[in-house]
Write an enzyme that holds these catalytic residues in place. Structure first.
Site, PDB file in Angstrom:
ATOM      1  N   HIS A  22       0.864  -1.192   0.000  1.00  0.00           N
ATOM      2  CA  HIS A  22       0.000   0.000   0.000  1.00  0.00           C
ATOM      3  C   HIS A  22       0.894   1.232   0.000  1.00  0.00           C
ATOM      4  O   HIS A  22       1.299   1.730   1.044  1.00  0.00           O
ATOM      5  CB  HIS A  22      -0.913  -0.041   1.246  1.00  0.00           C
ATOM      6  CG  HIS A  22      -1.943   1.049   1.286  1.00  0.00           C
ATOM      7  ND1 HIS A  22      -3.096   0.938   2.044  1.00  0.00           N
ATOM      8  CD2 HIS A  22      -2.017   2.262   0.688  1.00  0.00           C
ATOM      9  CE1 HIS A  22      -3.819   2.045   1.909  1.00  0.00           C
ATOM     10  NE2 HIS A  22      -3.175   2.867   1.091  1.00  0.00           N
ATOM     11  N   GLU A 208     -11.289   3.209   6.046  1.00  0.00           N
ATOM     12  CA  GLU A 208     -10.244   4.097   6.584  1.00  0.00           C
ATOM     13  C   GLU A 208     -10.986   5.159   7.405  1.00  0.00           C
ATOM     14  O   GLU A 208     -10.842   5.228   8.620  1.00  0.00           O
ATOM     15  CB  GLU A 208      -9.441   4.729   5.440  1.00  0.00           C
ATOM     16  CG  GLU A 208      -8.374   5.722   5.894  1.00  0.00           C
ATOM     17  CD  GLU A 208      -7.693   6.446   4.710  1.00  0.00           C
ATOM     18  OE1 GLU A 208      -8.220   6.424   3.589  1.00  0.00           O
ATOM     19  OE2 GLU A 208      -6.613   7.051   4.950  1.00  0.00           O
ATOM     20  N   ASP A 287       1.586   7.044   2.051  1.00  0.00           N
ATOM     21  CA  ASP A 287       2.136   8.243   1.387  1.00  0.00           C
ATOM     22  C   ASP A 287       3.335   8.702   2.200  1.00  0.00           C
ATOM     23  O   ASP A 287       3.259   9.673   2.961  1.00  0.00           O
ATOM     24  CB  ASP A 287       1.065   9.341   1.336  1.00  0.00           C
ATOM     25  CG  ASP A 287      -0.160   8.883   0.570  1.00  0.00           C
ATOM     26  OD1 ASP A 287      -0.096   8.870  -0.670  1.00  0.00           O
ATOM     27  OD2 ASP A 287      -1.151   8.507   1.205  1.00  0.00           O
TER      28      ASP A 287
HETATM   29  N1  HPA Z   1      -6.744   7.264   1.375  1.00  0.00           N
HETATM   30  C1  HPA Z   1      -7.424   7.543   0.261  1.00  0.00           C
HETATM   31  N2  HPA Z   1      -6.853   8.015  -0.818  1.00  0.00           N
HETATM   32  C2  HPA Z   1      -5.528   8.205  -0.817  1.00  0.00           C
HETATM   33  C3  HPA Z   1      -4.786   7.930   0.297  1.00  0.00           C
HETATM   34  C4  HPA Z   1      -5.420   7.425   1.453  1.00  0.00           C
HETATM   35  O1  HPA Z   1      -4.827   7.149   2.511  1.00  0.00           O
HETATM   36  N3  HPA Z   1      -3.504   8.245  -0.023  1.00  0.00           N
HETATM   37  C5  HPA Z   1      -3.504   8.665  -1.300  1.00  0.00           C
HETATM   38  N4  HPA Z   1      -4.739   8.652  -1.782  1.00  0.00           N
HETATM   39 ZN    ZN Z   2      -3.813   4.718   0.586  1.00  0.00          ZN
END
Ligand code: HPA
Ligand code: ZN
Length: 348
Positions: A22, A208, A287
């Site tokens: 990821h 999330e 990220d």
């Molecule tokens: N969540 C959703 N979209 C994203 C993320 C994330 O953590 N990082 C980059 N795009």
């Molecule tokens: Zn992500």
């Protein structure tokens, strides 16, 4: 940073061969590279300096991050830009002993600005082919931006069809990312059905910030092979049991969850509880340029916060190979390397 992780465990996990499942390649753009590319391409950024940009990395939720993440990605214009970004990530991954990585990219972020998907994939692919010579195995997953329409996702999929053919050794799946709230997986059922019909692997961010019902939709409607994040599954014991029984893995990103305020403290993270209940959790960076570290830093942070044992850490690293989209032979070879390192003479 002071740490209470046993030095032997810290060293063992740092040098363990691992898979990262990821990672958004656009989220690996470090501020220094953003400014270098902005200058090279004559792009004006809404930040006066590297420090001013970094100072803006104080996020309150997913959307507050995405706004800055898309601004950062606006400097990417040429094939060489995508090569440089990807090579910089590959070097960081190799330094963290990542043996295999499955990288997300967001074509709509670039096509919206007039950069063709061919340019995006050609630059990423050239870097990954070079990184492969240095020992980094990799796959690529095309993500749809869920805040955009279904129609836009379908058009993106159609535009990518020749690339799924041309780069079939690398481009093996589709995913779903961006603003989760209000954009349930059900919105993308048709485009995922098309991808499934082509035999592509399927993943989606779910749970999330969104509710457990989004994870059910990802499983039942999109029929995903893995769930990205998925940490809100903990709110639904039946869902946790289903994830454990089916071994559908969660790609968990501890520092992302902390920085985006999914948990207000890493000691409250539910990774250990999910692991205890038999869910195939993995550790990833999401990220890394925005959230404070690459994959090893994520391992160190979560090991320390949750006091994970040697066995628990081994299980999460092993899960990364179990949940990856490599062939059975490649998987067996990667796990043998991990075992030689973890249980063997440490020669790895
Ligand atoms: N969540 C959703 N979209 C994203 C993320 C994330 O953590 N990082 C980059 N795009
Ligand atoms: Zn992500």
């Amino acid at each position: 940073m002071t740490t209470t992780i046993a030095p032997t465990l810290a060293d063992k996990v740092a040098r363990a061969p691992k898979a990262e499942l990821h990672i958004h390649i656009e989220g690996s753009l470090e501020p220094e590279l953003i400014f270098r590319l902005a200058e090279r391409n004559g792009v004006t950024l809404p930040y006066a300096s590297i420090d001013a940009l970094r100072a803006a990395y104080a996020f309150t939720d997913l959307q507050s991050f995405l706004d800055i993440y898309y601004a950062g990605a606006s400097v990417l214009l040429t094939e060489q830009d995508f090569y440089d970004m990807t090579m910089a990530y590959a070097e960081r991954a190799l330094a963290d002993h990542v043996a295999h990585t499955e990288i997300f990219f967001d074509p709509q972020t670039h096509t919206e600005r007039g950069v063709s998907i061919d340019v995006v994939v050609a630059g990423i692919e050239r870097a990954l082919a070079d990184a492969e010579k240095q020992g980094l195995s990799s796959k690529l997953i095309l993500c749809f931006l869920r805040h955009l329409s279904e129609e836009d996702a379908l058009a993106t999929f159609d535009a990518a069809l020749p690339l799924f053919e041309r780069y079939r050794h690398r481009l093996i799946g589709v995913g779903l990312d961006s603003s989760e709230r209000g954009h349930p997986p059900s919105k993308f059922e048709r485009v995922f059905a098309k991808a499934r019909a082509l035999g592509l692997k399927l993943v989606a961010h779910a749970g999330e910030e969104g509710p457990p019902s989004y994870i059910y939709e990802a499983l039942d409607l999109l029929k995903v092979d893995r769930v990205d994040h998925g940490v809100r599954s903990i709110e639904d014991p039946a869902l946790v049991a289903r994830l454990a029984d089916s071994r559908v893995a969660l790609t968990v990103c501890p520092l992302s969850n902390l920085k985006l305020c999914v948990f207000d403290d890493l000691t409250k993270h539910t990774l250990k509880e999910l692991l205890d209940r038999g869910v195939a959790v993995t550790v990833n960076s999401d990220d890394p340029a925005y959230f404070g570290g690459y994959v090893n830093t994520n391992y160190f942070a979560i090991i320390e916060a949750l006091k994970l044992t040697d066995t628990e850490v081994y299980t999460t690293v092993r899960n990364s190979f179990e949940a990856s989209f490599v062939t059975p032979d490649e998987r067996a070879a990667l796990i043998a390397r991990l075992d030689a390192h973890w249980h063997g003479d440490g020669a790895q």
